[in-house]
Design a protein around this motif. Sequence first.
Motif, mmCIF file in Angstrom:
data_model
loop_
_atom_site.group_PDB
_atom_site.id
_atom_site.type_symbol
_atom_site.label_atom_id
_atom_site.label_comp_id
_atom_site.label_asym_id
_atom_site.label_seq_id
_atom_site.Cartn_x
_atom_site.Cartn_y
_atom_site.Cartn_z
ATOM 1 N N TYR A 1 -9.403 6.717 7.288
ATOM 2 C CA TYR A 1 -8.874 6.838 5.675
ATOM 3 C C TYR A 1 -7.977 5.254 5.355
ATOM 4 O O TYR A 1 -8.019 4.824 4.334
ATOM 5 C CB TYR A 1 -7.938 8.160 5.370
ATOM 6 C CG TYR A 1 -7.100 8.157 4.079
ATOM 7 C CD1 TYR A 1 -7.717 8.582 2.970
ATOM 8 C CD2 TYR A 1 -5.708 7.578 3.896
ATOM 9 C CE1 TYR A 1 -7.020 8.601 1.560
ATOM 10 C CE2 TYR A 1 -5.197 7.394 2.463
ATOM 11 C CZ TYR A 1 -5.801 7.876 1.481
ATOM 12 O OH TYR A 1 -5.360 7.802 0.382
ATOM 13 N N PRO A 2 -6.867 5.395 6.262
ATOM 14 C CA PRO A 2 -5.906 3.837 5.910
ATOM 15 C C PRO A 2 -6.987 2.517 5.845
ATOM 16 O O PRO A 2 -6.652 1.638 5.423
ATOM 17 C CB PRO A 2 -4.890 3.927 6.843
ATOM 18 C CG PRO A 2 -5.398 5.124 7.960
ATOM 19 C CD PRO A 2 -6.155 5.852 7.445
ATOM 20 N N THR A 3 -7.987 2.574 6.718
ATOM 21 C CA THR A 3 -8.964 1.391 6.655
ATOM 22 C C THR A 3 -9.435 1.123 5.204
ATOM 23 O O THR A 3 -9.319 0.244 4.805
ATOM 24 C CB THR A 3 -10.137 1.449 7.733
ATOM 25 O OG1 THR A 3 -9.334 1.815 8.898
ATOM 26 C CG2 THR A 3 -10.660 0.578 7.936
ATOM 27 N N ARG B 1 -8.188 2.468 2.423
ATOM 28 C CA ARG B 1 -7.199 2.156 1.706
ATOM 29 C C ARG B 1 -6.808 0.692 1.681
ATOM 30 O O ARG B 1 -6.691 0.097 0.290
ATOM 31 C CB ARG B 1 -6.135 3.256 1.892
ATOM 32 C CG ARG B 1 -4.786 3.207 0.917
ATOM 33 C CD ARG B 1 -3.565 3.446 1.639
ATOM 34 N NE ARG B 1 -3.140 2.556 2.756
ATOM 35 C CZ ARG B 1 -2.629 3.031 3.764
ATOM 36 N NH1 ARG B 1 -2.278 3.972 3.828
ATOM 37 N NH2 ARG B 1 -2.429 2.157 4.823
ATOM 38 N N ASN B 2 -6.706 0.229 2.827
ATOM 39 C CA ASN B 2 -6.529 -1.113 2.885
ATOM 40 C C ASN B 2 -7.489 -2.055 2.373
ATOM 41 O O ASN B 2 -6.945 -3.038 1.720
ATOM 42 C CB ASN B 2 -6.247 -1.432 4.426
ATOM 43 C CG ASN B 2 -5.113 -0.896 5.177
ATOM 44 O OD1 ASN B 2 -4.267 -0.033 4.547
ATOM 45 N ND2 ASN B 2 -5.109 -0.857 6.446
ATOM 46 N N SER C 1 -1.905 1.274 9.817
ATOM 47 C CA SER C 1 -1.330 2.541 9.029
ATOM 48 C C SER C 1 -0.387 1.893 7.878
ATOM 49 O O SER C 1 -0.528 2.738 7.008
ATOM 50 C CB SER C 1 -0.531 3.315 9.869
ATOM 51 O OG SER C 1 0.704 2.505 10.511
ATOM 52 N N CYS C 2 0.159 0.789 7.946
ATOM 53 C CA CYS C 2 0.874 0.276 6.819
ATOM 54 C C CYS C 2 0.203 -0.911 6.133
ATOM 55 O O CYS C 2 1.177 -1.589 5.071
ATOM 56 C CB CYS C 2 2.329 -0.178 7.514
ATOM 57 S SG CYS C 2 3.099 1.010 8.277
ATOM 58 N N ASP D 1 -6.852 -1.760 -1.354
ATOM 59 C CA ASP D 1 -5.633 -2.696 -1.841
ATOM 60 C C ASP D 1 -5.445 -3.886 -1.855
ATOM 61 O O ASP D 1 -5.288 -4.742 -2.590
ATOM 62 C CB ASP D 1 -4.372 -2.087 -0.911
ATOM 63 C CG ASP D 1 -3.950 -0.729 -1.149
ATOM 64 O OD1 ASP D 1 -4.305 -0.012 -2.473
ATOM 65 O OD2 ASP D 1 -3.291 0.061 -0.338
ATOM 66 N N SER E 1 0.733 -1.226 0.025
ATOM 67 C CA SER E 1 -0.089 -0.155 -0.154
ATOM 68 C C SER E 1 1.011 1.088 -0.169
ATOM 69 O O SER E 1 2.089 1.368 0.439
ATOM 70 C CB SER E 1 -0.986 -0.052 1.186
ATOM 71 O OG SER E 1 -1.745 -0.785 0.916
ATOM 72 N N ARG E 2 0.216 2.309 -0.508
ATOM 73 C CA ARG E 2 1.017 3.651 -0.390
ATOM 74 C C ARG E 2 0.813 4.169 0.939
ATOM 75 O O ARG E 2 -0.104 5.174 1.183
ATOM 76 C CB ARG E 2 0.560 4.591 -1.664
ATOM 77 C CG ARG E 2 1.160 4.151 -2.841
ATOM 78 C CD ARG E 2 0.483 4.827 -3.981
ATOM 79 N NE ARG E 2 0.896 6.155 -3.959
ATOM 80 C CZ ARG E 2 0.032 7.173 -4.955
ATOM 81 N NH1 ARG E 2 -0.676 6.852 -5.908
ATOM 82 N NH2 ARG E 2 0.438 8.461 -4.631
ATOM 83 N N ILE E 3 1.574 3.880 1.864
ATOM 84 C CA ILE E 3 1.456 4.258 3.336
ATOM 85 C C ILE E 3 1.854 5.845 3.464
ATOM 86 O O ILE E 3 2.536 6.332 2.652
ATOM 87 C CB ILE E 3 2.351 3.511 4.445
ATOM 88 C CG1 ILE E 3 3.787 3.475 4.011
ATOM 89 C CG2 ILE E 3 1.756 2.257 4.137
ATOM 90 C CD1 ILE E 3 4.591 3.061 5.066
ATOM 91 N N ARG E 4 0.962 6.421 4.480
ATOM 92 C CA ARG E 4 1.307 7.821 4.698
ATOM 93 C C ARG E 4 1.941 8.104 5.882
ATOM 94 O O ARG E 4 1.795 7.382 6.869
ATOM 95 C CB ARG E 4 -0.152 8.709 4.424
ATOM 96 C CG ARG E 4 -0.886 8.604 3.300
ATOM 97 C CD ARG E 4 -2.061 9.415 3.401
ATOM 98 N NE ARG E 4 -2.800 9.305 4.652
ATOM 99 C CZ ARG E 4 -3.863 10.021 4.738
ATOM 100 N NH1 ARG E 4 -4.282 10.995 3.952
ATOM 101 N NH2 ARG E 4 -4.768 10.067 5.961
#
Lengths: 196, 93
Positions: free
Chosen positions: B74-76, B78-79, A164-165, B82, A85-88
């Motif tokens: 947001y990361p949830t 995005r995950n 997050s990652c 992905d 993933s493109r992590i921030r």
Amino acid sequence: MGNKMIDKAVNPFIQIAGARALAWGALGLLVSTVICYYAGYHYHGLLHFGPASNPAWWCYAAEHLIVWLIPALLFYLGGKVFSHSRIRAIDVLGTVLFAELPLLGMTLIYLTPPMQMMANMDMSMSPQELLAQSFILPAVILSLLGIPFLLLTLVWLFNALKVSCNLKGWHLWAVVLVGILGGDVLCRMLISHLYG
Amino acid sequence: MGEIKKRLPLQCPACDAPLRVGRLFCEECRTEVCGDFELPVLARLSDKEQQFILAFVKSSGSLKDMAKSMGVSYPTVRNILDDLIDKLSKMNE
């Protein structure tokens, strides 16, 4: 409903990350720094706490910053290497800082009189004399009460990295171990320089 | 009594192998088409995953808007996306 609440308590990062987590974490860091300053409670590393020789306010602030930034940096680097993933950076920084909020509970426990008396006790006393002090038993019980806060921090750090990652399986475990255990060692090495 | 909402089965109930299309029919004239067809890639995803893709398209691909409407970080989102991309890539291999 109950399960959702437990999920939220175990992994708050499903709902909070990024700037919001960073703002709450920063508030916690500020409050924790002030309490530690008044309690004389130092962060020697990510997992080690107690009294130390430098009473300056900036030492407490620096300890808090190191204990936040070192694991966050290790998590970020691990995420960059292993995640698809493109992590921030803001998610890693925010979730790690938020994950350290439960440590505030331990800090507050350290403010209690038995813990303060234990911190200031005369270490030249014999073990028998030390154990005979009236504050020892309450201080030991209070210390044990602090363990759940530390465990919750570890669980939150694990989930901070996971969300997050977007890491899974052995990648997740490898980075979490390097971030927490390696982070603790690195933090202790850096923080030891603050004590002269 | 309300109509039962049937879900498209994706796996064989006996051996768990992915199901294929063997028969299609026209509801109007009852014409039947028989053969061996693969399910379209999106149809092979679970209901939840299909809902996610619909929400993604409806929000013009804005993960921030999706996170807001789903009440998650947001990361949830995005995950989930992905992992879905990974799953679709593996299906196409």
